[in-house]
Design a protein around this motif. Structure first.
Motif, PDB file in Angstrom:
ATOM      1  N   GLN A   1      25.759 -45.870 -63.864  1.00 33.13           N
ATOM      2  CA  GLN A   1      26.201 -45.964 -62.473  1.00 33.13           C
ATOM      3  C   GLN A   1      27.714 -46.076 -62.351  1.00 33.13           C
ATOM      4  O   GLN A   1      28.275 -45.766 -61.306  1.00 33.13           O
ATOM      5  CB  GLN A   1      25.528 -47.166 -61.795  1.00 33.13           C
ATOM      6  N   ARG A   2      28.345 -46.513 -63.422  1.00 29.45           N
ATOM      7  CA  ARG A   2      29.807 -46.588 -63.428  1.00 29.45           C
ATOM      8  C   ARG A   2      30.444 -45.302 -63.953  1.00 29.45           C
ATOM      9  O   ARG A   2      31.649 -45.245 -64.163  1.00 29.45           O
ATOM     10  CB  ARG A   2      30.258 -47.782 -64.272  1.00 29.45           C
ATOM     11  N   GLY A   3      29.620 -44.267 -64.157  1.00 31.35           N
ATOM     12  CA  GLY A   3      30.149 -42.960 -64.549  1.00 31.35           C
ATOM     13  C   GLY A   3      30.107 -42.657 -66.026  1.00 31.35           C
ATOM     14  O   GLY A   3      30.711 -41.675 -66.468  1.00 31.35           O
ATOM     15  N   ASP A   4      29.411 -43.469 -66.813  1.00 29.76           N
ATOM     16  CA  ASP A   4      29.301 -43.243 -68.253  1.00 29.76           C
ATOM     17  C   ASP A   4      28.263 -42.154 -68.510  1.00 29.76           C
ATOM     18  O   ASP A   4      27.056 -42.382 -68.408  1.00 29.76           O
ATOM     19  CB  ASP A   4      28.887 -44.542 -68.948  1.00 29.76           C
ATOM     20  N   SER A   5      28.722 -40.951 -68.828  1.00 27.05           N
ATOM     21  CA  SER A   5      27.813 -39.819 -69.031  1.00 27.05           C
ATOM     22  C   SER A   5      26.921 -40.013 -70.253  1.00 27.05           C
ATOM     23  O   SER A   5      25.777 -39.545 -70.279  1.00 27.05           O
ATOM     24  CB  SER A   5      28.604 -38.513 -69.168  1.00 27.05           C
ATOM     25  N   ALA A   6      27.435 -40.698 -71.276  1.00 28.39           N
ATOM     26  CA  ALA A   6      26.631 -40.944 -72.469  1.00 28.39           C
ATOM     27  C   ALA A   6      25.446 -41.855 -72.146  1.00 28.39           C
ATOM     28  O   ALA A   6      24.341 -41.677 -72.674  1.00 28.39           O
ATOM     29  CB  ALA A   6      27.493 -41.564 -73.569  1.00 28.39           C
ATOM     30  N   ALA A   7      25.664 -42.823 -71.269  1.00 30.67           N
ATOM     31  CA  ALA A   7      24.581 -43.727 -70.874  1.00 30.67           C
ATOM     32  C   ALA A   7      23.523 -42.975 -70.072  1.00 30.67           C
ATOM     33  O   ALA A   7      22.323 -43.193 -70.263  1.00 30.67           O
ATOM     34  CB  ALA A   7      25.139 -44.889 -70.051  1.00 30.67           C
ATOM     35  N   PHE A   8      23.974 -42.086 -69.184  1.00 30.33           N
ATOM     36  CA  PHE A   8      22.993 -41.307 -68.417  1.00 30.33           C
ATOM     37  C   PHE A   8      22.215 -40.384 -69.341  1.00 30.33           C
ATOM     38  O   PHE A   8      20.998 -40.206 -69.176  1.00 30.33           O
ATOM     39  CB  PHE A   8      23.683 -40.487 -67.323  1.00 30.33           C
ATOM     40  N   ARG A   9      22.891 -39.811 -70.310  1.00 29.16           N
ATOM     41  CA  ARG A   9      22.191 -38.950 -71.268  1.00 29.16           C
ATOM     42  C   ARG A   9      21.150 -39.761 -72.038  1.00 29.16           C
ATOM     43  O   ARG A   9      20.045 -39.281 -72.301  1.00 29.16           O
ATOM     44  CB  ARG A   9      23.184 -38.303 -72.234  1.00 29.16           C
TER      45      ARG A   9
ATOM     46  N   PRO B   1      21.126 -52.313 -69.275  1.00 31.23           N
ATOM     47  CA  PRO B   1      22.552 -52.063 -69.520  1.00 31.23           C
ATOM     48  C   PRO B   1      22.922 -50.584 -69.408  1.00 31.23           C
ATOM     49  O   PRO B   1      24.034 -50.251 -68.978  1.00 31.23           O
ATOM     50  CB  PRO B   1      22.765 -52.583 -70.947  1.00 31.23           C
ATOM     51  N   LEU B   2      21.984 -49.698 -69.793  1.00 31.56           N
ATOM     52  CA  LEU B   2      22.259 -48.262 -69.696  1.00 31.56           C
ATOM     53  C   LEU B   2      22.441 -47.842 -68.244  1.00 31.56           C
ATOM     54  O   LEU B   2      23.328 -47.045 -67.923  1.00 31.56           O
ATOM     55  CB  LEU B   2      21.121 -47.459 -70.330  1.00 31.56           C
TER      56      LEU B   2
ATOM     57  N   LEU C   1      13.375 -48.210 -62.431  1.00 29.69           N
ATOM     58  CA  LEU C   1      13.875 -46.905 -62.833  1.00 29.69           C
ATOM     59  C   LEU C   1      12.752 -45.888 -63.060  1.00 29.69           C
ATOM     60  O   LEU C   1      12.807 -44.765 -62.573  1.00 29.69           O
ATOM     61  CB  LEU C   1      14.731 -47.033 -64.100  1.00 29.69           C
ATOM     62  N   SER C   2      11.732 -46.301 -63.801  1.00 29.18           N
ATOM     63  CA  SER C   2      10.650 -45.369 -64.121  1.00 29.18           C
ATOM     64  C   SER C   2       9.926 -44.892 -62.866  1.00 29.18           C
ATOM     65  O   SER C   2       9.749 -43.686 -62.661  1.00 29.18           O
ATOM     66  CB  SER C   2       9.657 -46.029 -65.080  1.00 29.18           C
ATOM     67  N   SER C   3       9.519 -45.815 -62.002  1.00 29.71           N
ATOM     68  CA  SER C   3       8.812 -45.423 -60.777  1.00 29.71           C
ATOM     69  C   SER C   3       9.729 -44.631 -59.853  1.00 29.71           C
ATOM     70  O   SER C   3       9.282 -43.717 -59.147  1.00 29.71           O
ATOM     71  CB  SER C   3       8.254 -46.655 -60.060  1.00 29.71           C
ATOM     72  N   TRP C   4      11.019 -44.969 -59.844  1.00 31.61           N
ATOM     73  CA  TRP C   4      11.995 -44.231 -59.041  1.00 31.61           C
ATOM     74  C   TRP C   4      12.080 -42.783 -59.493  1.00 31.61           C
ATOM     75  O   TRP C   4      12.063 -41.857 -58.672  1.00 31.61           O
ATOM     76  CB  TRP C   4      13.343 -44.936 -59.155  1.00 31.61           C
TER      77      TRP C   4
ATOM     78  N   SER D   1      22.077 -39.609 -57.018  1.00 26.97           N
ATOM     79  CA  SER D   1      21.787 -40.806 -56.213  1.00 26.97           C
ATOM     80  C   SER D   1      21.594 -42.060 -57.063  1.00 26.97           C
ATOM     81  O   SER D   1      21.019 -43.041 -56.598  1.00 26.97           O
ATOM     82  CB  SER D   1      20.537 -40.567 -55.362  1.00 26.97           C
ATOM     83  N   LEU D   2      22.110 -42.033 -58.285  1.00 27.99           N
ATOM     84  CA  LEU D   2      21.877 -43.126 -59.226  1.00 27.99           C
ATOM     85  C   LEU D   2      22.404 -44.467 -58.715  1.00 27.99           C
ATOM     86  O   LEU D   2      21.798 -45.511 -58.955  1.00 27.99           O
ATOM     87  CB  LEU D   2      22.527 -42.789 -60.575  1.00 27.99           C
ATOM     88  N   ARG D   3      23.486 -44.432 -57.980  1.00 29.28           N
ATOM     89  CA  ARG D   3      24.086 -45.688 -57.520  1.00 29.28           C
ATOM     90  C   ARG D   3      23.241 -46.390 -56.463  1.00 29.28           C
ATOM     91  O   ARG D   3      23.470 -47.576 -56.174  1.00 29.28           O
ATOM     92  CB  ARG D   3      25.498 -45.427 -56.983  1.00 29.28           C
ATOM     93  N   SER D   4      22.277 -45.665 -55.890  1.00 25.02           N
ATOM     94  CA  SER D   4      21.409 -46.292 -54.886  1.00 25.02           C
ATOM     95  C   SER D   4      20.340 -47.169 -55.522  1.00 25.02           C
ATOM     96  O   SER D   4      19.710 -47.984 -54.835  1.00 25.02           O
ATOM     97  CB  SER D   4      20.725 -45.213 -54.035  1.00 25.02           C
ATOM     98  N   LEU D   5      20.138 -47.036 -56.835  1.00 26.39           N
ATOM     99  CA  LEU D   5      19.129 -47.832 -57.526  1.00 26.39           C
ATOM    100  C   LEU D   5      19.735 -49.148 -57.976  1.00 26.39           C
ATOM    101  O   LEU D   5      20.685 -49.177 -58.756  1.00 26.39           O
ATOM    102  CB  LEU D   5      18.587 -47.051 -58.733  1.00 26.39           C
ATOM    103  N   ARG D   6      19.181 -50.261 -57.508  1.00 21.16           N
ATOM    104  CA  ARG D   6      19.742 -51.576 -57.798  1.00 21.16           C
ATOM    105  C   ARG D   6      19.023 -52.314 -58.915  1.00 21.16           C
ATOM    106  O   ARG D   6      19.571 -53.257 -59.473  1.00 21.16           O
ATOM    107  CB  ARG D   6      19.711 -52.430 -56.527  1.00 21.16           C
TER     108      ARG D   6
END
Length: 211
Positions: A38-46, A32-33, A94-97, A84-89
């Motif tokens: 990917q939708r621009g939520d900076s708190a989720a990326f943090r 979910p994070l 995520l970890s290996s990426w 390039s976060l939006r390229s990850l599906r």
């Protein structure tokens, strides 16, 4: 690396040591994070940064053996990840990426360091040599174990050391390591097996044992 992790890796370096691959709980939290980030939520990326940056920093620190360079490389890794976060599906990747991005940053740093070393050979360069060798009588057991492990890892060499660290220290599955390194799974298994034997041999020399 801190002393406790160094001692843990010393134990894990045995060829028969097992590494747990079950990270389903981590992935269920990342899912979910990642979508929110990917939708621009900076708190989720943090939140993703806080969860994954310690492992990425540790990986880069082990490869670069320079705290300042590892800090810079970690920051660069996550800046690139953000771009390039939006390229990850798939959150499961995520970890290996992230480790794949970190490895690219590391390789770029190595190329830059080689260029710098060549420039140091030019005349009229005033460069102060720094002796980073620890004094055995001045360190605690944890620091000594850390030093010994770092020296042992230095004998493994790239790119085998990268694959070995991803397996032993970060617990990545062989398939994920193959993705990071651009290898086949069979090559990953072979290189990690050889790396384990090299690392164990170096550690046994220090411990006074035999391989």
């Amino acid at each position: 690396m801190d002393g406790k992790r160094a001692l843990s890796l010393v134990q894990t370096a045995h060829p028969l040591a097992a590494v747990a691959d079950d990270d389903s709980q981590v992935r269920s939290i990342d899912d979910p994070l990642l979508g929110r980030a990917q939708r621009g939520d900076s708190a989720a990326f943090r939140a993703l940064f806080l969860r994954h940056s310690p492992g990425v920093r540790r990986y880069l620190g082990d490869l670069l053996r320079d705290d300042a360079a590892a800090d810079d490389a970690t920051q660069e890794t996550f800046l690139r990840a953000f771009d390039s976060l939006r390229s990850l599906r798939d959150a499961a990747r995520l970890s290996s990426w992230l480790f794949g991005i970190a490895r690219n940053v590391f390789l770029e740093h190595c190329r830059a360091r080689k260029d710098f070393s060549r420039r140091l050979n030019e005349p009229n360069r005033d460069v102060e040599a720094v002796d980073e060798a620890p004094t055995p009588d001045a360190v605690l057991l944890g620091a000594e174990a850390d030093r010994v492990l770092s020296e042992a890892l230095a004998h493994v060499g790239e790119p085998r050391k990268s694959a070995l660290l991803l397996r032993l220290d970060h617990g990545l599955a062989y398939e994920d390591i193959a993705e990071v390194m651009g290898w086949s799974v069979s090559k990953v298994k072979n290189e990690i097996h050889r790396g384990r034997l090299q690392l164990r041999s170096q550690l046994l020399r220090y411990l006074g044992g035999s391989s």
